[in-house]
Design an enzyme around this catalytic site. Structure first.
Site, PDB file in Angstrom:
ATOM      1  N   GLY A 148       0.774  -1.259   0.091  1.00  0.00           N
ATOM      2  CA  GLY A 148       0.063   0.021  -0.125  1.00  0.00           C
ATOM      3  C   GLY A 148       0.853   1.313   0.107  1.00  0.00           C
ATOM      4  CB  CYS A 149       0.142   4.792  -1.275  1.00  0.00           C
ATOM      5  SG  CYS A 149      -1.582   5.028  -0.421  1.00  0.00           S
ATOM      6  CE1 TYR A 150      -1.329   8.095   4.080  1.00  0.00           C
ATOM      7  CE2 TYR A 150      -3.242   6.869   3.904  1.00  0.00           C
ATOM      8  CZ  TYR A 150      -2.719   8.069   3.889  1.00  0.00           C
ATOM      9  OH  TYR A 150      -3.346   8.920   4.092  1.00  0.00           O
TER      10      TYR A 150
END
Length: 346
Positions: A148-150
């Protein structure tokens, strides 16, 4: 050798970003381009910036359409990839399937069920090459779970300190601001321009964000022991980008020079992760449209903590760029192929 790559979810932000990168990749040819509700439409009507592909027509997202490509990138919402990936694997076992969604990231079925509320689809090799030992796990694999991006931002921010044994594993706080594209392309009232522009707002507060166990999993891999975090995401009035501020308590006796040396050693040879010169701080604008990550750190000696700021583009290194980077490793291609884009300024 040229590899054919199909992209599912091509009408969305992540799928469109994957196509943008693949269109300029020297070792691939874009094969099937698929969507669900937008099947039958011309790609240019939905992704007008993809000039090389504007006349392509979106096909239905089925295993029949996607199978028999060398690579399939699934840019689908969580819960949509598991069954489709299994069907593709059954029909075309040699196809490299890359899940840009969440379905195959978590090792713990209990964490998946607690945070996502459905049955766990299984765990695939994690597509974050900068983690210790991860390139070896990705080389030659036929399955990749894109982070995921986070988690990409947060893990890259703190992993060197945990890998070097400098940080306490149960006193970690991460606050990260993301652009609205991180929420996807579907219409949501709270993402309307009038709602977002000119203000910021937290969400998923109190440990409820679904990326929390994924961040803990990645940091635990670096640390060699469980890590517990407090994670607060924030919606920022920009279309793309993440700026994370991650802090952790230093173990007793750790000096500031040891801290910087650990990050410099971890990322000194990395093509995409950059520890900036002292005094220079990351900005989301500097990494816009690129697969690059900027980091800077400081030691708060009064509080006994390290503070790491990290910036990346959530659609590129945070999703599609990470997928292409891991694809390159799995296929034995140059890791930077198709990812030579620099940041955009002003």
């Amino acid at each position: 050798m040229t590899h054919t790559v199909a992209v599912s979810g091509a009408s969305g932000y992540a799928g469109g970003e994957a196509l943008r990168l693949l269109a300029g990749h020297p070792f691939v040819t874009v094969g099937a381009i698929t969507a669900h509700s937008n099947a039958g439409e011309r790609l240019g009507a939905l992704q007008p910036h993809l000039h090389a592909l504007v006349d392509r027509v979106l096909a239905e997202t089925t295993a029949d359409v996607l199978a028999d490509h060398d690579v399939v990138i699934l840019a689908l919402p969580h819960g949509a990839s598991g069954a489709l990936a299994a069907e593709i694997a059954e029909r075309s076992p040699d196809t490299l399937v890359i899940d840009a969604g969440a379905d195959h990231r978590l090792e713990s079925a209990a964490d998946w069920e607690a945070f996502y509320g459905t049955a766990h689809a299984g765990t695939w090799p994690y597509g974050l090459p900068e983690l210790p030992g991860q390139r070896e796990r990705l080389a030659g694999t036929r399955r990749i779970a894109v982070p995921g991006c986070y988690p990409t931002t947060s893990i890259l921010a703190l992993a060197p300190g945990f890998a070097a044994g400098l940080l306490e594993p149960r006193d970690v706080v991460i606050v990260a601001a993301s652009g609205t594209s991180g929420a996807g392309k579907a219409l949501k009232p709270h993402l309307l321009g009038a709602e977002v522009m000119g203000g910021m707002s937290p969400y998923g507060v109190g440990g409820g964000h679904r990326h929390t166990p994924e961040i803990e999993q990645g940091l635990a891999q670096a640390a060699g022991e469980p890590v517990r975090i407090s994670f607060t995401p924030t919606l920022a009035p920009m279309s793309r980008g993440i700026l994370a501020t991650a802090t952790a308590r230093l173990r007793p006796g750790v000096a500031a020079a040891d801290v910087r040396a650990a990050w410099a050693s971890a990322y000194g040879r990395e093509p995409f992760v950059h520890l900036l010169p002292e005094g220079q701080w990351p900005t989301t604008k500097a990494v816009l449209g690129s697969n690059h990550v900027q980091l800077q750190l400081a030691v708060d000696e009064r509080a006994g903590r390290v503070i790491v700021c990290a910036a990346l583009d959530n659609l590129t290194k945070g999703t599609a760029g990470g997928a292409v980077q891991s694809m390159n490793i799995a296929l034995g291609l140059p890791e930077q192929a198709g990812l030579e884009q620099q940041g955009v300024a002003p």
